[in-house]
Scaffold this motif. Structure first.
Motif, mmCIF file in Angstrom:
data_model
loop_
_atom_site.group_PDB
_atom_site.id
_atom_site.type_symbol
_atom_site.label_atom_id
_atom_site.label_comp_id
_atom_site.label_asym_id
_atom_site.label_seq_id
_atom_site.Cartn_x
_atom_site.Cartn_y
_atom_site.Cartn_z
ATOM 1 N N GLU A 22 0.839 -1.189 0.000
ATOM 2 C CA GLU A 22 0.000 0.000 0.000
ATOM 3 C C GLU A 22 0.878 1.244 0.000
ATOM 4 O O GLU A 22 2.070 1.190 0.315
ATOM 5 N N VAL A 23 0.272 2.354 -0.381
ATOM 6 C CA VAL A 23 0.908 3.666 -0.292
ATOM 7 C C VAL A 23 -0.033 4.568 0.494
ATOM 8 O O VAL A 23 -1.237 4.612 0.223
ATOM 9 N N VAL A 24 0.508 5.289 1.485
ATOM 10 C CA VAL A 24 -0.297 6.171 2.319
ATOM 11 C C VAL A 24 -0.091 7.615 1.839
ATOM 12 O O VAL A 24 1.037 8.102 1.782
ATOM 13 N N PHE A 25 -1.203 8.282 1.514
ATOM 14 C CA PHE A 25 -1.155 9.644 1.005
ATOM 15 C C PHE A 25 -1.665 10.628 2.052
ATOM 16 O O PHE A 25 -2.594 10.337 2.804
ATOM 17 N N LEU A 26 -1.037 11.788 2.075
ATOM 18 C CA LEU A 26 -1.525 12.923 2.841
ATOM 19 C C LEU A 26 -2.049 13.953 1.852
ATOM 20 O O LEU A 26 -1.282 14.500 1.053
ATOM 21 N N PHE A 27 -3.343 14.202 1.868
ATOM 22 C CA PHE A 27 -3.945 15.219 1.016
ATOM 23 C C PHE A 27 -4.235 16.466 1.843
ATOM 24 O O PHE A 27 -4.701 16.383 2.989
ATOM 25 N N ALA A 28 -3.944 17.612 1.245
ATOM 26 C CA ALA A 28 -4.283 18.902 1.840
ATOM 27 C C ALA A 28 -5.196 19.637 0.866
ATOM 28 O O ALA A 28 -4.862 19.793 -0.306
ATOM 29 N N GLU A 29 -6.351 20.067 1.374
ATOM 30 C CA GLU A 29 -7.293 20.853 0.577
ATOM 31 C C GLU A 29 -7.483 22.191 1.276
ATOM 32 O O GLU A 29 -7.908 22.236 2.430
ATOM 33 N N ARG A 76 8.798 14.807 -1.193
ATOM 34 C CA ARG A 76 9.804 14.396 -0.209
ATOM 35 C C ARG A 76 10.698 15.535 0.237
ATOM 36 O O ARG A 76 11.213 15.510 1.364
ATOM 37 N N ILE A 77 10.929 16.536 -0.606
ATOM 38 C CA ILE A 77 11.868 17.592 -0.211
ATOM 39 C C ILE A 77 11.175 18.825 0.335
ATOM 40 O O ILE A 77 11.824 19.833 0.604
ATOM 41 N N GLY A 78 9.852 18.755 0.510
ATOM 42 C CA GLY A 78 9.159 19.867 1.143
ATOM 43 C C GLY A 78 8.194 20.604 0.255
ATOM 44 O O GLY A 78 7.654 21.627 0.657
ATOM 45 N N GLY A 79 7.976 20.124 -0.974
ATOM 46 C CA GLY A 79 6.994 20.738 -1.845
ATOM 47 C C GLY A 79 7.595 21.445 -3.032
ATOM 48 O O GLY A 79 8.793 21.336 -3.338
ATOM 49 N N GLY A 106 -3.286 19.493 -2.710
ATOM 50 C CA GLY A 106 -1.921 19.000 -2.824
ATOM 51 C C GLY A 106 -1.796 17.691 -2.086
ATOM 52 O O GLY A 106 -2.665 17.322 -1.288
ATOM 53 N N PHE A 107 -0.720 16.978 -2.355
ATOM 54 C CA PHE A 107 -0.542 15.704 -1.667
ATOM 55 C C PHE A 107 0.921 15.365 -1.502
ATOM 56 O O PHE A 107 1.794 15.825 -2.241
ATOM 57 N N GLY A 108 1.165 14.561 -0.480
ATOM 58 C CA GLY A 108 2.430 13.891 -0.264
ATOM 59 C C GLY A 108 2.132 12.432 -0.025
ATOM 60 O O GLY A 108 0.977 12.005 -0.058
ATOM 61 N N TYR A 109 3.151 11.654 0.237
ATOM 62 C CA TYR A 109 2.919 10.221 0.384
ATOM 63 C C TYR A 109 4.038 9.580 1.179
ATOM 64 O O TYR A 109 5.112 10.161 1.382
ATOM 65 N N SER A 110 3.760 8.371 1.627
ATOM 66 C CA SER A 110 4.775 7.556 2.289
ATOM 67 C C SER A 110 4.612 6.113 1.834
ATOM 68 O O SER A 110 3.497 5.583 1.805
ATOM 69 N N ALA A 138 10.020 13.708 7.743
ATOM 70 C CA ALA A 138 8.571 13.682 7.880
ATOM 71 C C ALA A 138 7.986 15.065 8.125
ATOM 72 O O ALA A 138 6.871 15.362 7.665
ATOM 73 N N SER A 139 8.713 15.937 8.810
ATOM 74 C CA SER A 139 8.159 17.256 9.129
ATOM 75 C C SER A 139 7.937 18.083 7.865
ATOM 76 O O SER A 139 6.866 18.673 7.661
ATOM 77 N N THR A 140 8.949 18.153 7.007
ATOM 78 C CA THR A 140 8.784 18.946 5.788
ATOM 79 C C THR A 140 7.980 18.206 4.729
ATOM 80 O O THR A 140 7.375 18.836 3.858
ATOM 81 N N GLN A 141 7.931 16.880 4.793
ATOM 82 C CA GLN A 141 7.042 16.143 3.896
ATOM 83 C C GLN A 141 5.578 16.435 4.233
ATOM 84 O O GLN A 141 4.728 16.475 3.345
ATOM 85 N N ALA A 142 5.298 16.655 5.498
ATOM 86 C CA ALA A 142 3.946 17.054 5.888
ATOM 87 C C ALA A 142 3.610 18.430 5.326
ATOM 88 O O ALA A 142 2.502 18.673 4.829
#
Length: 389
Positions: free
Chosen positions: A50-57, A295-298, A68-72, A118-122
């Motif tokens: 699986e891949v876990v995504f963080l979506f921001a709206e 991964r590098i902060g956007g 926007g989104f990031g992932y882990s 993880a902090s800047t990936q968030a």
């Protein structure tokens, strides 16, 4: 293309918008098959399921929205979501156009846990949403807002070349991929038996012919002597690049390979900050740099790195997340590639146009993607932060 006024008035003050709400969602995307690269075969990781995504709206008082989104991959998704939830309230009431300032504000809100990882990936998911919003406000695709150097970018496929599949299946995948209009094929190497790596590469090269771009990816599983020996053996296959032959942080080792080999050396996807990438550039460790915006902060950080890479005349091949990286690659002036993965298709209504070996920009504003009901159904955690009333 979204219509824009033919005449822009300059005799009235600009309208400043404000961020009204931020919605964060953790979405777990199940993969159809368990995925294995060399890290599985060397015992360092389990197959990926699986891949876990963080979506921001992000929504503004004027009714504009950005996503926007990031992932882990494997561990880290809950940590990204938790950190974003802590720092996102600092966005409420801010002008969404001030993206660089907001990035810095959010970094300092969580500075005690560092400015990478993880902090800047968030923060990346939020940063990407702000850029999406800004481009939508302008009525432009993100690449056009940034300043595109073309309307398409060369693309290659990775998702059909993993090590859990037999070489016959990888060859069948390559046939289908090329028929879909994708321009190049990348396959995984880095097995404990290097002879098997060479056999697989030879089989794919013979299958697709000499004219098709072919890349290999060792996923950091070689030590320096093995990387030198195997990479030299791979030179006969006229590869477009050899990816991650060494540990991602071994800038010196990558530099030795880059000086020695005729084949281009590519790496960078696992690094999580601009300074880490700069070390690769400073030491001459790469011919093709492979940053990953989430991964590098956007996008804000990606653009800083792109300027450094351009100054050093490097080629650019961003990792994964083609929905974001198509725009960033199109805004880069030197040789670029975009990595094609079909894993994310269930998350978005839209599809990217691929033909003649290239991925083409659409005329949709922003990133040009909207979330599906399936993405909503896969949401395991969500929070909405609103302006106080």
């Amino acid at each position: 293309m979204t219509a824009v006024p033919s005449v822009v008035r300059t005799d009235s003050p600009a309208v400043v918008d404000r961020i009204e709400s931020v919605t964060l969602s953790s979405v777990v995307l199940p993969l159809a098959n368990a995925i294995s690269d060399a890290k599985v075969f060397t015992g360092r990781q389990r197959p990926m399921t699986e891949v876990v995504f963080l979506f921001a709206e992000i929504r503004t008082e004027a009714g504009l929205e950005g996503v926007g989104f990031g992932y882990s991959k494997r561990a880290g998704g809950p940590a990204q979501f938790a950190h974003a939830r802590e720092v996102a309230p600092d966005l409420i009431g801010e002008d969404p156009s001030d993206i660089a300032r907001l990035w810095t504000k959010l970094v300092w809100a969580g500075a005690s846990v560092g400015r990478s990882g993880a902090s800047t990936q968030a923060i990346a998911a939020i940063d990407i949403a702000l850029w999406d919003l800004k481009a939508k406000r302008a009525g432009l695709p993100l690449a056009k807002l940034l300043g595109a150097h073309g309307d398409s970018v060369r693309c290659y496929n990775t998702s059909g070349g993993f090590l859990h599949e037999s070489i016959e299946q990888v060859k069948d995948n390559a046939t289908r991929t090329l028929a879909e209009g994708i321009g190049g094929i990348k396959i995984k190497v880095g097995l404990p038996d290097s002879a098997e790596d060479l056999r697989r590469v030879r089989a794919v090269r013979e299958h697709i012919g000499d004219a098709v771009p072919l890349m290999v990816d060792a996923n950091q599983q070689w030590d320096r002597p093995t990387a030198m020996r195997v990479s030299r053996a791979l030179e006969e296959f006229d590869l477009t690049w050899i990816e991650e032959p060494l540990d991602a942080y071994d800038a010196e080792g990558h530099a030795q390979l880059a000086r020695t080999l005729d084949t281009a050396v590519a790496t960078g996807e696992m690094l999580t900050s601009v300074p880490e990438h700069y070390e690769l550039i400073r030491q001459g460790s790469v011919d093709i740099i492979q940053p990953d915006a989430p991964r590098i902060g956007g996008i804000t950080q990606f653009l800083k790195l792109a300027a450094l890479a351009e100054h050093s005349n490097l080629q650019l091949a961003p990792h994964f997340a083609m929905e974001i990286h198509l725009h960033l690659a199109a805004a880069y002036p030197h040789g670029t590639w975009v990595e094609h993965f079909d894993w994310l298709h269930p998350l978005f209504h839209e599809r990217l146009e691929i033909r003649d070996g290239r991925m083409h920009l659409s005329d949709r504003p922003g990133l040009g993607v909207t979330l599906t009901d399936q993405a909503r159904a896969w949401t395991v955690d969500t929070v909405r932060i609103d302006a106080p009333h």
